[in-house]
Design a protein around this motif. Sequence first.
Motif, short mmCIF file in Angstrom:
data_model
loop_
_atom_site.label_atom_id
_atom_site.label_comp_id
_atom_site.label_asym_id
_atom_site.label_seq_id
_atom_site.Cartn_x
_atom_site.Cartn_y
_atom_site.Cartn_z
N GLY A 216 -3.60 -8.64 44.37
CA GLY A 216 -5.02 -8.94 44.29
C GLY A 216 -5.91 -7.74 44.07
N GLN A 217 -5.36 -6.54 44.10
CA GLN A 217 -6.15 -5.33 43.86
C GLN A 217 -6.03 -4.93 42.39
N ALA A 218 -7.16 -4.87 41.71
CA ALA A 218 -7.15 -4.59 40.28
C ALA A 218 -6.79 -3.12 40.01
N PHE A 219 -6.42 -2.84 38.77
CA PHE A 219 -5.96 -1.51 38.37
C PHE A 219 -7.00 -0.80 37.52
N ASP A 220 -7.10 0.51 37.74
CA ASP A 220 -7.98 1.34 36.92
C ASP A 220 -7.39 1.59 35.54
N ARG A 221 -6.06 1.75 35.49
CA ARG A 221 -5.34 2.03 34.25
C ARG A 221 -4.06 1.20 34.20
N ILE A 222 -3.77 0.67 33.02
CA ILE A 222 -2.54 -0.09 32.81
C ILE A 222 -1.88 0.41 31.53
N LEU A 223 -0.61 0.74 31.63
CA LEU A 223 0.21 1.01 30.45
C LEU A 223 1.09 -0.21 30.22
N LEU A 224 0.92 -0.83 29.06
CA LEU A 224 1.70 -2.02 28.71
C LEU A 224 2.57 -1.70 27.50
N ASP A 225 3.79 -1.29 27.77
CA ASP A 225 4.78 -1.00 26.72
C ASP A 225 5.64 -2.26 26.59
N VAL A 226 5.25 -3.14 25.69
CA VAL A 226 5.79 -4.51 25.67
C VAL A 226 7.19 -4.57 25.07
N PRO A 227 7.95 -5.61 25.45
CA PRO A 227 9.22 -5.87 24.75
C PRO A 227 8.95 -6.13 23.28
N CYS A 228 9.78 -5.55 22.41
CA CYS A 228 9.52 -5.68 20.98
C CYS A 228 10.83 -5.61 20.20
N SER A 229 10.73 -5.64 18.89
CA SER A 229 11.90 -5.61 18.03
C SER A 229 12.60 -4.26 18.02
N ALA A 230 11.93 -3.22 18.53
CA ALA A 230 12.48 -1.86 18.61
C ALA A 230 12.83 -1.28 17.25
N THR A 231 12.18 -1.77 16.20
CA THR A 231 12.46 -1.27 14.86
C THR A 231 12.04 0.18 14.68
N GLY A 232 11.19 0.69 15.56
CA GLY A 232 10.78 2.08 15.46
C GLY A 232 11.86 3.06 15.87
N VAL A 233 12.87 2.61 16.63
CA VAL A 233 13.92 3.52 17.08
C VAL A 233 15.19 3.35 16.26
N ILE A 234 15.03 2.85 15.05
CA ILE A 234 16.18 2.49 14.21
C ILE A 234 16.99 3.73 13.81
N ARG A 235 16.36 4.91 13.79
CA ARG A 235 17.10 6.12 13.43
C ARG A 235 18.12 6.49 14.51
N ARG A 236 17.85 6.11 15.75
CA ARG A 236 18.79 6.39 16.83
C ARG A 236 19.67 5.19 17.16
N HIS A 237 19.24 4.00 16.74
CA HIS A 237 20.00 2.77 17.01
C HIS A 237 20.12 1.97 15.71
N PRO A 238 20.93 2.43 14.78
CA PRO A 238 21.02 1.76 13.48
C PRO A 238 21.56 0.33 13.56
N ASP A 239 22.17 -0.03 14.69
CA ASP A 239 22.65 -1.40 14.84
C ASP A 239 21.52 -2.42 14.85
N ILE A 240 20.28 -1.94 15.06
CA ILE A 240 19.13 -2.84 15.03
C ILE A 240 19.06 -3.59 13.70
N LYS A 241 19.48 -2.93 12.63
CA LYS A 241 19.44 -3.56 11.30
C LYS A 241 20.37 -4.77 11.22
N LEU A 242 21.38 -4.78 12.07
CA LEU A 242 22.32 -5.91 12.10
C LEU A 242 21.95 -6.95 13.14
N LEU A 243 21.31 -6.51 14.22
CA LEU A 243 21.07 -7.39 15.36
C LEU A 243 19.75 -8.16 15.27
N ARG A 244 18.76 -7.62 14.56
CA ARG A 244 17.46 -8.28 14.50
C ARG A 244 17.40 -9.27 13.35
N ARG A 245 16.61 -10.32 13.56
CA ARG A 245 16.39 -11.35 12.55
C ARG A 245 14.89 -11.56 12.38
#
Length: 218
Positions: free
Chosen positions: A96-125
């Motif tokens: 019930g206590q509100a926040f002054d600052r919130i960081l919301l790093d949401v679940p996503c397709s992770a396509t930005g990290v494809i250089r380190r995780h090339p399997d994303i090209k096979l796993l994502r649709r």
Amino acid sequence: NLPWFEDGAVSVQDEAAQLCTTLMDLLPGQRVLDACAAPGGKTCAILESCADLSEVIAIDESEDRLPRVQENLDRLDLSANLLQADAADIEQWWDGQAFDRILLDVPCSATGVIRRHPDIKLLRRESDIVPLAGIQLGLLNAMWSILKPGGRLVYATCSVFPQENHRIIQRFLKQQEHAQLVPIEAGWGLDMDAGRNLLPDPNSHDGFFYAVLEKPDA
């Protein structure tokens, strides 16, 4: 195997991910929420970038990944309150206590990290994107409801797709007419009108997106 790593002398984090603290405008005495926090790199960066925060709460839905947040905190001799919960289900965990600052790093397709995780090209649709966008917008609306008037929310993804990035912010601004988009004046990334997008750089950083929102005082 890095020298002095276990002693807390250094941390390993992508250049793009580190930018979150520069956007949060952290000040002593603030109550801060890191939603979707595991493995805790950004939680630790928040704590290290501003001393004397009133409280930092880190939430993650994954029972398996949350201990990694605690491991990073312990290694760096930092302290935060950890909660295992679905951040969007605020009735489940919020006190019930509100926040002054919130960081919301949401679940996503992770396509930005494809250089380190090339399997994303096979796993994502293509069919993955619409459900993810629904989750992202739902989280954003939930976090907005627990942000203090005058508070700031930083929305982040490691995606390069507009459906998960600036289009989510545009949709949110249509729903929340009083929300204020804060322009990001920076020398990095591409201006998307509603946030900035970093594209993957083989010699530097992952792909990432940031947008900054503020809630009016009144």
